[in-house]
Design a protein around this motif. Structure first.
Motif, mmCIF file in Angstrom:
data_model
loop_
_atom_site.group_PDB
_atom_site.id
_atom_site.type_symbol
_atom_site.label_atom_id
_atom_site.label_comp_id
_atom_site.label_asym_id
_atom_site.label_seq_id
_atom_site.Cartn_x
_atom_site.Cartn_y
_atom_site.Cartn_z
ATOM 1 N N HIS A 118 9.781 33.290 41.141
ATOM 2 C CA HIS A 118 9.636 32.301 39.601
ATOM 3 C C HIS A 118 8.992 31.100 39.919
ATOM 4 C CE1 HIS A 118 10.726 28.818 36.685
ATOM 5 N NE2 HIS A 118 10.037 30.800 35.658
ATOM 6 N N ASP A 119 9.507 30.073 41.185
ATOM 7 C CA ASP A 119 9.634 28.922 41.671
ATOM 8 C C ASP A 119 7.831 28.690 42.359
ATOM 9 O OD1 ASP A 119 11.514 28.651 40.703
ATOM 10 O OD2 ASP A 119 12.690 28.260 42.739
ATOM 11 N N LEU A 177 2.183 27.339 41.524
ATOM 12 C CA LEU A 177 0.483 27.976 41.479
ATOM 13 C C LEU A 177 -0.120 27.293 40.489
ATOM 14 C CD1 LEU A 177 0.569 31.511 43.665
ATOM 15 C CD2 LEU A 177 -0.031 29.221 44.110
ATOM 16 N N ALA A 178 1.085 27.886 39.020
ATOM 17 C CA ALA A 178 0.150 27.218 38.148
ATOM 18 C C ALA A 178 -0.263 26.387 37.341
ATOM 19 C CB ALA A 178 1.185 28.706 36.788
ATOM 20 N N MET A 179 0.857 25.462 37.757
ATOM 21 C CA MET A 179 1.187 24.021 37.346
ATOM 22 C C MET A 179 -0.356 23.912 38.364
ATOM 23 S SD MET A 179 4.854 22.777 37.579
ATOM 24 C CE MET A 179 5.367 23.271 39.187
ATOM 25 N N HIS A 197 -15.241 39.897 41.028
ATOM 26 C CA HIS A 197 -14.163 40.843 41.154
ATOM 27 C C HIS A 197 -13.130 39.765 40.142
ATOM 28 C CE1 HIS A 197 -15.999 44.233 41.565
ATOM 29 N NE2 HIS A 197 -16.790 43.928 43.183
ATOM 30 N N ALA A 198 -12.813 38.891 41.020
ATOM 31 C CA ALA A 198 -11.677 38.121 40.291
ATOM 32 C C ALA A 198 -11.799 37.041 39.273
ATOM 33 C CB ALA A 198 -11.841 36.547 41.020
ATOM 34 N N LEU A 199 -10.331 37.082 38.490
ATOM 35 C CA LEU A 199 -10.404 35.990 36.815
ATOM 36 C C LEU A 199 -10.999 35.033 36.921
ATOM 37 C CD1 LEU A 199 -7.002 37.413 35.542
ATOM 38 C CD2 LEU A 199 -8.855 38.763 35.080
ATOM 39 N N ASN A 200 -11.341 34.601 35.855
ATOM 40 C CA ASN A 200 -11.968 32.853 35.626
ATOM 41 C C ASN A 200 -10.749 31.643 35.900
ATOM 42 O OD1 ASN A 200 -10.725 32.751 33.112
ATOM 43 N ND2 ASN A 200 -12.605 33.189 32.453
ATOM 44 N N GLU A 201 -10.812 30.988 35.970
ATOM 45 C CA GLU A 201 -9.671 30.324 36.660
ATOM 46 C C GLU A 201 -8.798 30.154 34.969
ATOM 47 O OE1 GLU A 201 -10.993 26.272 37.821
ATOM 48 O OE2 GLU A 201 -12.047 27.025 39.642
ATOM 49 N N ARG A 202 -8.746 29.559 34.095
ATOM 50 C CA ARG A 202 -8.278 29.606 33.141
ATOM 51 C C ARG A 202 -7.328 30.589 32.448
ATOM 52 N NH1 ARG A 202 -6.929 27.095 28.339
ATOM 53 N NH2 ARG A 202 -6.007 27.721 26.914
ATOM 54 N N ASP A 203 -8.337 31.854 32.222
ATOM 55 C CA ASP A 203 -7.747 33.481 32.495
ATOM 56 C C ASP A 203 -6.333 33.703 33.951
ATOM 57 O OD1 ASP A 203 -9.250 34.046 30.433
ATOM 58 O OD2 ASP A 203 -10.022 35.905 31.487
ATOM 59 N N SER A 204 -6.444 33.037 34.917
ATOM 60 C CA SER A 204 -5.812 33.417 35.911
ATOM 61 C C SER A 204 -4.903 32.941 36.006
ATOM 62 C CB SER A 204 -6.344 32.614 37.523
ATOM 63 O OG SER A 204 -7.508 33.453 37.573
ATOM 64 N N VAL A 225 1.069 32.854 34.083
ATOM 65 C CA VAL A 225 2.326 32.248 33.665
ATOM 66 C C VAL A 225 3.133 33.610 32.981
ATOM 67 C CG1 VAL A 225 2.802 31.053 31.444
ATOM 68 C CG2 VAL A 225 1.615 29.858 33.063
ATOM 69 N N GLY A 226 2.377 34.475 33.035
ATOM 70 C CA GLY A 226 2.887 35.540 31.957
ATOM 71 C C GLY A 226 3.804 36.536 33.432
#
Length: 335
Positions: free
Chosen positions: A232-233, A238-240, A307-314, A319-320
């Motif tokens: 979780h941490d 990564l999200a931050m 093939h990767a998600l864009n940065e916002r979707d990532s 977060v999910g």
């Protein structure tokens, strides 16, 4: 927190690859080196100066030894009887120093025998083979080389299919990862390895950090290291990081097989020098500098971007996933 979207940084890195004179391949296996004949490789080169990564690594290490001794470059030049410009070129990596020059330099700085032997071995290597080093519990030369390269880079792009990239790992993740397969035993050199991995991340905290673009496969994010709290941490970390203007983080979902891109790699870039691709393996790690091989990584970067998600979707995906990890570890079943 509003992360950026798109992959402009990655595309810019891809466009910056241009053809230059072939350089060399260096392979590391912990410590102790020898050239291996008959192995040639080639990479896509770039930059304006013929300075190989080994020369820059050696120069960085020489400078650190001098600074630790308390001597200025001018004072060292006077003590040896060399022009001050020679000291400057040696430390900048603009010239590849000979074994004799390195021995004189280090002796005047009062370097310990262990440092003397290690840097003499580095100076002794050739640029048309690769370096083989065995792994031990102390800090491997592979990590020393990688830290030296990343410290001076203007940009990095990394792909990791199985683990969180080292430059983005939390301390909890690092500690658990280094204990993996050791039955929880902290062997000699454990704290040194932890500190070295965390030291790599200091480049992200500089006033002018390099541009860092990272592709992480979902398999690396769902592989539990150390339990739910550690993961979780790590995922929240990564999200931050997604909010930092010079970090681009993109997730490749499990619907895309991670194996099609091969093993993880890092490409480092400088404004004035050829790029270097670093590929880590179980028994050996390679630092690649020649044109043809680097074209392979340029093409891989292009495929990853498709093939990767864009940065916002990532960011939203991370977060999910963090919320999924925000629960207690399952209790072991009672016998």
């Amino acid at each position: 927190m509003q992360p950026r979207s798109g992959a402009k940084g990655c595309e810019g890195l891809r466009r910056d690859f241009t053809t230059r004179k072939p350089a060399s391949v260096v392979v590391n296996r912990g410590h102790g080196t020898r050239p291996v004949a008959g192995f040639r490789s080639s990479l896509l080169g770039m930059g304006t100066r013929e300075s190989c990564a080994r020369a820059r690594q050696l120069g960085n290490e020489l400078r650190r030894v001098r600074e630790k001794s308390g001597m200025t470059g001018h004072a060292l030049a006077l003590a040896i009887g060399w022009p001050a410009s020679k000291i400057s070129r040696m430390e900048s990596g603009k010239r590849l120093s000979s074994e004799v020059e390195v021995a004189i330099y280090l002796s005047k700085c009062g370097a310990p025998r262990e440092v003397l032997n290690r840097l003499l071995a580095l100076a002794r290597e050739t640029d048309d083979g690769f370096r083989l080093q065995s792994h031990h519990d102390h800090l491997p030369d592979t990590l020393v080389s990688l830290v030296g390269i990343e410290t001076t880079a203007d940009a990095l792009i990394t792909y990791e299919p199985g683990l969180i990239p080292g430059i983005l790992q939390t301390e909890g993740y690092v500690r658990e990862l280094l204990l993996w397969g050791r039955r929880g035993l902290k062997t000699e050199g454990y704290e040194v390895r932890v500190d070295a991995r965390l030291a790599r991340q200091q480049i992200l905290k500089r006033r002018w950090p390099p541009r860092v673009d990272v592709y992480i496969h979902e398999n690396a994010l769902r592989g539990v290291v150390g339990g739910m709290r550690v993961m979780h941490d790590q995922v929240m970390h990564l999200a931050m990081l997604c909010a930092q203007p010079r970090i681009g983080l993109r997730v490749i979902e499990s619907s895309v097989p991670g194996g099609i891109f091969g093993s993880g790699f890092t490409v480092t870039r400088w404004a004035e020098y050829r790029p270097v691709a670093y590929v880590e393996g179980h028994a050996a790690s390679m630092f690649l500098e020649e044109p043809e091989e680097l074209r392979v990584y340029r093409d891989l970067i292009g495929e990853l971007g498709v093939h990767a998600l864009n940065e916002r979707d990532s960011w939203e995906w991370l977060v999910g996933l963090a919320s999924e990890y925000d629960r207690p570890d399952p209790q072991p079943a009672r016998p």
